[in-house]
Motif scaffolding. Structure first.
Motif, mmCIF file in Angstrom:
data_model
loop_
_atom_site.group_PDB
_atom_site.id
_atom_site.type_symbol
_atom_site.label_atom_id
_atom_site.label_comp_id
_atom_site.label_asym_id
_atom_site.label_seq_id
_atom_site.Cartn_x
_atom_site.Cartn_y
_atom_site.Cartn_z
ATOM 1 N N GLY A 129 0.809 -1.211 0.000
ATOM 2 C CA GLY A 129 0.000 0.000 0.000
ATOM 3 C C GLY A 129 0.843 1.261 0.000
ATOM 4 N N GLY A 130 1.919 1.261 0.787
ATOM 5 C CA GLY A 130 2.796 2.427 0.834
ATOM 6 C C GLY A 130 3.517 2.652 -0.483
ATOM 7 N N MET A 131 3.910 1.571 -1.151
ATOM 8 C CA MET A 131 4.555 1.695 -2.460
ATOM 9 C C MET A 131 3.581 2.250 -3.489
ATOM 10 S SD MET A 131 6.817 -1.800 -2.742
ATOM 11 C CE MET A 131 8.358 -2.001 -1.837
ATOM 12 N N GLN A 132 2.352 1.762 -3.464
ATOM 13 C CA GLN A 132 1.346 2.281 -4.384
ATOM 14 C C GLN A 132 1.138 3.784 -4.167
ATOM 15 O OE1 GLN A 132 -2.341 0.002 -4.601
ATOM 16 N NE2 GLN A 132 -1.225 -1.867 -4.071
ATOM 17 N N ARG A 133 1.184 4.188 -2.906
ATOM 18 C CA ARG A 133 1.017 5.625 -2.624
ATOM 19 C C ARG A 133 2.156 6.430 -3.229
ATOM 20 N NH1 ARG A 133 -3.081 8.652 -2.508
ATOM 21 N NH2 ARG A 133 -3.033 10.439 -1.109
ATOM 22 N N ARG A 134 3.354 5.884 -3.159
ATOM 23 C CA ARG A 134 4.510 6.588 -3.722
ATOM 24 C C ARG A 134 4.437 6.664 -5.248
ATOM 25 N NH1 ARG A 134 9.649 3.857 -1.259
ATOM 26 N NH2 ARG A 134 8.277 2.227 -0.432
ATOM 27 N N VAL A 135 3.918 5.624 -5.887
ATOM 28 C CA VAL A 135 3.727 5.681 -7.338
ATOM 29 C C VAL A 135 2.703 6.773 -7.684
ATOM 30 C CG1 VAL A 135 2.931 4.428 -9.388
ATOM 31 C CG2 VAL A 135 4.335 3.263 -7.682
ATOM 32 N N ALA A 136 1.618 6.821 -6.920
ATOM 33 C CA ALA A 136 0.597 7.845 -7.170
ATOM 34 C C ALA A 136 1.173 9.247 -6.993
ATOM 35 C CB ALA A 136 -0.599 7.627 -6.244
ATOM 36 N N LEU A 137 2.021 9.434 -5.979
ATOM 37 C CA LEU A 137 2.662 10.732 -5.766
ATOM 38 C C LEU A 137 3.583 11.073 -6.935
ATOM 39 C CD1 LEU A 137 3.401 13.201 -4.022
ATOM 40 C CD2 LEU A 137 5.095 11.757 -2.868
ATOM 41 N N ALA A 138 4.379 10.106 -7.390
ATOM 42 C CA ALA A 138 5.271 10.343 -8.522
ATOM 43 C C ALA A 138 4.482 10.708 -9.773
ATOM 44 C CB ALA A 138 6.130 9.102 -8.778
ATOM 45 N N ARG A 139 3.355 10.042 -9.988
ATOM 46 C CA ARG A 139 2.516 10.357 -11.157
ATOM 47 C C ARG A 139 1.980 11.780 -11.082
ATOM 48 N NH1 ARG A 139 -2.768 6.841 -11.714
ATOM 49 N NH2 ARG A 139 -3.179 8.044 -9.820
ATOM 50 N N MET A 140 1.547 12.203 -9.895
ATOM 51 C CA MET A 140 1.047 13.566 -9.745
ATOM 52 C C MET A 140 2.152 14.589 -10.001
ATOM 53 S SD MET A 140 0.881 16.423 -7.607
ATOM 54 C CE MET A 140 1.394 15.859 -5.996
ATOM 55 N N LEU A 141 3.352 14.336 -9.470
ATOM 56 C CA LEU A 141 4.464 15.257 -9.678
ATOM 57 C C LEU A 141 4.882 15.297 -11.146
ATOM 58 C CD1 LEU A 141 6.650 14.444 -6.533
ATOM 59 C CD2 LEU A 141 5.098 16.387 -6.860
ATOM 60 N N ALA A 142 4.706 14.183 -11.845
ATOM 61 C CA ALA A 142 5.065 14.127 -13.257
ATOM 62 C C ALA A 142 4.236 15.089 -14.096
ATOM 63 C CB ALA A 142 4.891 12.700 -13.787
ATOM 64 N N ARG A 143 3.064 15.418 -13.631
ATOM 65 C CA ARG A 143 2.182 16.318 -14.384
ATOM 66 C C ARG A 143 2.727 17.743 -14.441
ATOM 67 N NH1 ARG A 143 -2.533 17.108 -16.783
ATOM 68 N NH2 ARG A 143 -3.824 18.914 -16.251
ATOM 69 N N GLU A 144 3.593 18.105 -13.491
ATOM 70 C CA GLU A 144 4.207 19.436 -13.459
ATOM 71 C C GLU A 144 3.156 20.552 -13.435
ATOM 72 O OE1 GLU A 144 7.054 19.145 -16.839
ATOM 73 O OE2 GLU A 144 8.572 19.249 -15.254
ATOM 74 N N GLY A 145 2.175 20.400 -12.570
ATOM 75 C CA GLY A 145 1.174 21.448 -12.419
ATOM 76 C C GLY A 145 1.745 22.660 -11.721
ATOM 77 N N ASP A 146 1.123 23.818 -11.946
ATOM 78 C CA ASP A 146 1.514 24.982 -11.158
ATOM 79 C C ASP A 146 0.573 25.192 -9.974
ATOM 80 O OD1 ASP A 146 0.520 27.227 -13.858
ATOM 81 O OD2 ASP A 146 -0.687 26.037 -12.492
ATOM 82 N N VAL A 147 -0.449 24.316 -9.852
ATOM 83 C CA VAL A 147 -1.274 24.219 -8.650
ATOM 84 C C VAL A 147 -1.278 22.754 -8.247
ATOM 85 C CG1 VAL A 147 -3.557 24.519 -7.634
ATOM 86 C CG2 VAL A 147 -2.727 26.173 -9.323
ATOM 87 N N LEU A 148 -0.789 22.457 -7.037
ATOM 88 C CA LEU A 148 -0.720 21.082 -6.542
ATOM 89 C C LEU A 148 -1.777 20.891 -5.466
ATOM 90 C CD1 LEU A 148 3.166 20.708 -6.135
ATOM 91 C CD2 LEU A 148 1.768 20.367 -8.189
ATOM 92 N N LEU A 149 -2.674 19.935 -5.669
ATOM 93 C CA LEU A 149 -3.731 19.617 -4.716
ATOM 94 C C LEU A 149 -3.528 18.182 -4.259
ATOM 95 C CD1 LEU A 149 -6.779 21.101 -6.708
ATOM 96 C CD2 LEU A 149 -5.342 22.262 -5.011
ATOM 97 N N MET A 150 -3.378 17.978 -2.939
ATOM 98 C CA MET A 150 -3.047 16.652 -2.424
ATOM 99 C C MET A 150 -3.913 16.299 -1.224
ATOM 100 S SD MET A 150 1.110 16.559 -2.783
ATOM 101 C CE MET A 150 1.419 18.272 -2.394
ATOM 102 N N ASP A 151 -4.512 15.115 -1.288
ATOM 103 C CA ASP A 151 -5.375 14.629 -0.214
ATOM 104 C C ASP A 151 -4.643 13.505 0.513
ATOM 105 O OD1 ASP A 151 -7.491 13.985 1.428
ATOM 106 O OD2 ASP A 151 -8.985 13.980 -0.170
#
Length: 206
Positions: A129-151
């Motif tokens: 579960g923790g590894m999956q969370r890290r993949v999801a975080l990496a995917r979000m960072l890959a988007r390179e948004g200028d607004v970051l929303l994290m739950d």
């Protein structure tokens, strides 16, 4: 006078299966900086995730408006990991960049940054579960948004891993607007300039 960025006088209700409406937010004002980091905290069910979804444009307010985010590239990390089960970790991260193979070097670098360089070819069900969370975080960072929303970005992570990833998040949030939800005061203190506590109902930051 209207705020430049955030939620202005927003009310929002969900309609249940029985047709009854449940009000989640009532005339909420949530001013946000153009650049900076804000933590939303408070008890479960008080409307934090709904506020984040409104900022992301995934929900529309019944009353009031979302201000100042038009034209800004939004990257969101949901409370659920939402990884595609038939795609390996590397492929899931590539999706944050649109899926093109030209993004491979950056996707590999992000997996390395979250400590999963050796798991690039593994499917989500082969990861903890923790590894999956890290993949999801990496995917979000890959988007390179200028607004970051994290739950709850660091849920299911051990203390050492969470500490390391706080530094990664701070690095990627530099010069951007970041709004995150957490119940962990260590995350709030380490990542955010401002902490807003929700109460409810009716919900207002205090």
């Amino acid at each position: 006078m209207r705020m430049s960025c955030g939620l202005e006088g927003v009310s929002f209700s969900y309609c249940g299966e029985d047709g009854q409406e449940t009000q989640v937010l009532h005339r909420l004002d949530l001013p946000l900086p153009e650049v900076g980091s804000v933590c939303l905290t408070g008890p479960s069910g008080c409307g934090k995730t709904t506020a984040l979804r409104l900022l992301a444009g995934l929900e529309q307010p019944g009353e009031g408006r979302v201000a100042g985010l038009e034209g800004r590239r939004i990257a969101m990390l949901f409370q659920e990991n939402r990884l595609l089960p038939w795609c390996a970790a590397l492929e899931n991260v590539l999706l944050g960049m649109g899926g093109g193979r030209e993004g491979l070097p950056r996707a590999h670098a992000l997996l390395d940054a979250v400590g999963l360089a050796d798991q690039a070819d593994q499917l989500p069900n082969e990861l903890s579960g923790g590894m999956q969370r890290r993949v999801a975080l990496a995917r979000m960072l890959a988007r390179e948004g200028d607004v970051l929303l994290m739950d709850e970005p660091l849920k299911e992570l051990d203390a050492d891993t969470a500490q390391r990833l706080r530094g990664l998040i701070r690095e990627h949030a530099r010069g951007k607007l970041m709004v995150l939800i957490t119940h962990d005061l260590r995350d709030a203190q380490a990542l955010c300039d401002t902490v807003i506590t929700f109460t409810g109902p009716p919900l207002q930051p205090i």
